[in-house]
Each structure stands twice: as C-alpha cells, then as structure tokens.
Design a protein around this motif. Structure first.
Motif, PDB file in Angstrom:
ATOM      1  N   TYR A   1     -15.670 -25.891 -85.520  1.00 45.45           N
ATOM      2  CA  TYR A   1     -16.575 -25.577 -84.665  1.00 45.45           C
ATOM      3  C   TYR A   1     -17.440 -24.478 -85.040  1.00 45.45           C
ATOM      4  O   TYR A   1     -17.590 -24.083 -86.198  1.00 45.45           O
TER       5      TYR A   1
ATOM      6  N   GLY B   1     -17.436 -30.754 -85.745  1.00 46.00           N
ATOM      7  CA  GLY B   1     -17.948 -29.719 -84.477  1.00 46.00           C
ATOM      8  C   GLY B   1     -18.419 -28.639 -85.125  1.00 46.00           C
ATOM      9  O   GLY B   1     -19.089 -27.996 -84.372  1.00 46.00           O
TER      10      GLY B   1
ATOM     11  N   ALA C   1     -13.525 -33.424 -82.378  1.00 49.81           N
ATOM     12  CA  ALA C   1     -14.226 -32.669 -83.553  1.00 49.81           C
ATOM     13  C   ALA C   1     -13.301 -31.934 -84.257  1.00 49.81           C
ATOM     14  O   ALA C   1     -12.210 -31.299 -83.808  1.00 49.81           O
TER      15      ALA C   1
ATOM     16  N   LEU D   1     -19.135 -26.715 -79.882  1.00 52.53           N
ATOM     17  CA  LEU D   1     -18.865 -27.883 -80.605  1.00 52.53           C
ATOM     18  C   LEU D   1     -20.355 -28.769 -80.803  1.00 52.53           C
ATOM     19  O   LEU D   1     -20.800 -29.089 -79.812  1.00 52.53           O
TER      20      LEU D   1
END
Length: 190
Positions: free
Chosen positions: A133, A78, A130, A44
């Motif tokens: 990713y 993220g 977040a 992240l």
C-alpha cells in the motif's frame, strides 16, 4: 446517527500523481485513498500490476483452491509499503467482520477470507487485489499536495474498477477538466 465526513480529509478520493512527482515509484499513478486523518493516510495504487505473481499462484501459496474465474483476476502493486500484505478494495456487496467501509459503495478487506470468497465465486461483484500500500505519516500527504506532487478528484467506481490500467491516469486527470498539455512540470506562484 450518521457520521459526518471531516472537512479537509480526502478518503474516498483519487490522488493523481502530477508529472513532476519526485518519487519514481508513483510516476503516473492513481491512488485510491482509503483513509486520511490527522494521523496520516493510506491508499492503494490502482493502475499498476504486480509483476511475477498471478492470482492463481497467490492462492496456491495460501493453500486456497482456485475456481474457474481465478485466471482472469490480476494482482496489483498497491504501493511500496508492506509489499507482502494483501488488500482487496471492493464493492460493498461483500462484507466481513474486518471489512472497512471507505465511502458509499466502496469497502476494503485485508483478510484471507475475501480471497477465499473470490476464489469460490462468492466474493464482491467488483474488486481490485493489491499487494502493498501507499502510506503517509501525519502531515506528509498534505505537504506533498502543497508541493504540487498530487491532485485529487472524487473517485468513481467505473474508473476505480476499470480494466484499462494504462488509461487510468489520463482518465483521472480528465475528470478534473484539465488538458494534459497544459500541466506544467514547474511549480510556481502567481
């Protein structure tokens, strides 16, 4: 029985984008690496905010009642993969069936239960929410490290959960003891 950390894998470390990072989505980013194995890697970005969505708005979209501290919680970007999926990187004082322990003191939960707990004031002491990713396929991150796109350094909770997003990249570099002015944008060989 204790699990032994596999040598060569970087879960629980920061990845620091080098100045010559080719992918503009990762320019001057710090990524907390949650998983890294022969199958790939997942992390992240911890120093970018998600524009246009507050935590309170996210809770409203999910039908979760907001608590008094919700206005101060920021939503991070993220990474570029699955931007609509939420992850909470947090201190390990909060545990749920789906919580994954990353390293001593740090865990990751990706269910709505952790958002509900945070909204009610019963969540982890420290957390980063977040959306999306950063992901790498098998061998991809290792190749990018060899190309000098990333540096890695052990993560520390103070920097991980710190609120100075603009200063995280430089602070992570300084953890390595490197003077930013000495970092070359050109890769070379001795």
């Amino acid at each position: 029985m204790t699990m032994q950390k596999t040598l060569g894998y970087l879960a629980g470390q920061f990845l620091i984008a080098m100045p010559q990072q080719k992918d503009p989505r990762f320019a001057r980013t710090v990524v907390y690496l949650c998983a890294h194995s022969a199958e790939g890697a997942m992390g992240l970005v911890i120093n970018r905010l998600f524009d246009g969505l507050t935590f309170s708005e996210l809770l409203e979209q999910l039908g979760i009642e907001t608590g008094p501290d919700c206005a101060s919680i920021r939503v991070h970007l993220g990474g570029p993969v699955e931007g609509g999926r939420g992850f909470v990187l947090h201190s390990d004082d909060y545990r749920h069936d789906s919580t994954m322990l990353v390293q001593d003191g740090i865990a990751l939960t990706a269910t709505v239960d952790v958002l509900r707990a945070i909204a009610q004031g019963a969540g982890p002491d420290q957390s980063i929410l977040a959306l999306g990713y950063a992901g790498w396929s098998a061998g991809q991150l290792d190749a990018e490290i060899k190309e000098n796109s990333w540096l890695n350094v052990p993560a520390d909770p103070q920097l991980l959960f710190g609120t100075d997003l603009d200063g995280k990249w430089e602070a992570a570099i300084h953890k390595l003891g490197i003077d930013l002015s000495l970092l070359s944008v050109e890769a070379g060989h001795a």
